[in-house]
Design an enzyme around this catalytic site. Structure first.
Site, PDB file in Angstrom:
ATOM      1  N   HIS A  38       0.697  -1.048   0.018  1.00  0.00           N
ATOM      2  CA  HIS A  38      -0.056  -0.006   0.176  1.00  0.00           C
ATOM      3  C   HIS A  38       0.736   1.208   0.164  1.00  0.00           C
ATOM      4  O   HIS A  38       2.065   1.350   0.648  1.00  0.00           O
ATOM      5  CB  HIS A  38      -0.975  -0.050   1.308  1.00  0.00           C
ATOM      6  CG  HIS A  38      -2.346  -0.682   1.009  1.00  0.00           C
ATOM      7  ND1 HIS A  38      -3.374  -0.250   1.520  1.00  0.00           N
ATOM      8  CD2 HIS A  38      -2.545  -1.787   0.414  1.00  0.00           C
ATOM      9  CE1 HIS A  38      -4.237  -1.137   1.051  1.00  0.00           C
ATOM     10  NE2 HIS A  38      -4.007  -2.089   0.525  1.00  0.00           N
ATOM     11  N   GLU A 107      -6.447  -0.354  -6.003  1.00  0.00           N
ATOM     12  CA  GLU A 107      -7.606   0.453  -5.505  1.00  0.00           C
ATOM     13  C   GLU A 107      -7.087   1.813  -5.760  1.00  0.00           C
ATOM     14  O   GLU A 107      -5.831   2.097  -5.672  1.00  0.00           O
ATOM     15  CB  GLU A 107      -7.463   0.177  -3.987  1.00  0.00           C
ATOM     16  CG  GLU A 107      -8.033  -1.417  -3.769  1.00  0.00           C
ATOM     17  CD  GLU A 107      -6.510  -1.996  -3.046  1.00  0.00           C
ATOM     18  OE1 GLU A 107      -5.620  -1.250  -3.003  1.00  0.00           O
ATOM     19  OE2 GLU A 107      -6.644  -3.117  -3.110  1.00  0.00           O
ATOM     20  N   THR A 191     -10.430 -12.621  -0.746  1.00  0.00           N
ATOM     21  CA  THR A 191     -10.508 -12.063   0.523  1.00  0.00           C
ATOM     22  C   THR A 191     -12.106 -12.447   0.943  1.00  0.00           C
ATOM     23  O   THR A 191     -12.592 -12.052   2.376  1.00  0.00           O
ATOM     24  CB  THR A 191     -10.521 -10.488   0.778  1.00  0.00           C
ATOM     25  OG1 THR A 191     -11.263  -9.837  -0.108  1.00  0.00           O
ATOM     26  CG2 THR A 191      -8.981 -10.250   0.425  1.00  0.00           C
TER      27      THR A 191
END
Length: 321
Positions: A38, A107, A191
């Site tokens: 991230h 994302e 997930t």
């Protein structure tokens, strides 16, 4: 037997601590590890986001047995696929063959930092497919030139290649991504414990390949404190992936989760220290056909206590699944 993994959650601990945690995870007997990749944490309460690939390199040197994997890297915006191929090949060499490259369509939370419009979901999947093809071509050796719909590569070559390229995992959430994963992936990543994802992956060519899932947990002897921590740092987890992939920053996730209550969180995240609650959270993945399940202990400063408890109580119980 289902393998149980440990997650280096880069959003909730600094780089040195993450390496210390995975060293301990190897010692207590986790079967594999995964690492988030991230630029931002989901929520500011998590408080961290170091560069995952530096952490992975340090982890490769600090450990000797435990497999390492990105969960997941987006090879389309923040990173060019040719650069991802070089990073992954180097990691495979540093880890002596213990690395797997987990890829996903990304994302906005992480990819918006390089600017430009955020593509639609269908375009992101097109970009991911082209990126995987470029990465595989570079893993094969020799010079690669490519002029595609989304990427250009000019006479690229990986000068340090492992004998066995890193297996490629592809994250899925629906039929189209399962089709991509079945055709081009060596394993599938998800997930959610949805049997239909496994079935679609198999139908498109994934039969017999590993299936890797992930489960957040919040261990602590004080259940109320564990529940508060889960709500504070992980209340975003229950949101729709179609929403989560479109939000641009932690403030957006605060707004999107304003009305999520603690009781909503505990419905999907086991909190406290009852081993049976944690086993029951993992069980749906095993029953859906996942072969590997990575645990995410919520809270960076809780990792040492969680790992000690996992060694003594949780892992033995999960081995019976």
């Amino acid at each position: 037997m289902v393998q149980i993994g440990y997650t280096m959650m880069t959003e909730q601990a600094g780089p040195r601590e993450l390496v210390d945690h995975v060293v301990r995870a190897e010692q207590v007997g986790f079967d594999f590890s995964v690492t988030s990749d991230h630029y931002f944490p989901w929520l500011a309460a998590q408080g961290h986001s170091p560069y995952a690939w530096c952490v992975l390199g340090a982890a490769a040197q600090a450990t000797s047995r435990i497999p390492l994997m990105t969960y997941v890297t987006c090879p389309t915006r923040r990173y060019h696929p040719a650069v991802v191929a070089q990073k992954a090949a180097t990691m495979q060499l540093l880890s002596n063959g213990r690395f797997r490259l987990g890829l996903g369509s990304g994302e906005k939370l992480n990819e918006h930092v390089v600017g430009g419009d955020w593509p639609t979901a269908s375009v992101r999947l097109e970009m991911l497919e082209e990126a995987v093809q470029i990465i595989r071509a570079l893993f094969a050796g020799g010079y690669v030139s490519h002029q595609g719909t989304h990427f250009d590569v000019e006479a690229a070559k990986l000068w340090d290649l492992p004998d066995r390229p890193p297996p490629i995992g592809i994250a899925v959430s629906g039929e189209l991504s399962c089709d991509l994963a079945g055709r081009l992936g060596d394993l599938v990543i998800a997930t959610e414990p949805k049997p239909e994802l496994v079935e679609a992956f198999d139908r498109h060519g994934g039969a017999g390949k590993p299936r890797v899932g992930q489960v957040p947990v919040s261990y602590g002897p004080d259940r109320d404190a564990a529940l508060h921590r889960a709500h504070d740092q992980f209340r975003w987890f229950g949101g729709s992936w179609k929403v989560n992939s479109e939000l641009p920053g932690p403030a957006s996730f605060v707004g999107a989760t304003t009305f999520v209550k603690p009781e909503d969180v505990v419905a999907s995240i086991p909190c406290g220290d009852r081993v049976e609650d944690f086993v029951e959270a993992v069980r749906p993945y095993a029953e859906a056909g996942f072969t590997e399940i990575a645990l995410v202990q919520i809270g960076g400063d809780t990792q040492p206590a969680f790992l000690d408890w996992a060694e003594k109580e949780l892992l033995p119980a999960l081995r019976e699944l």
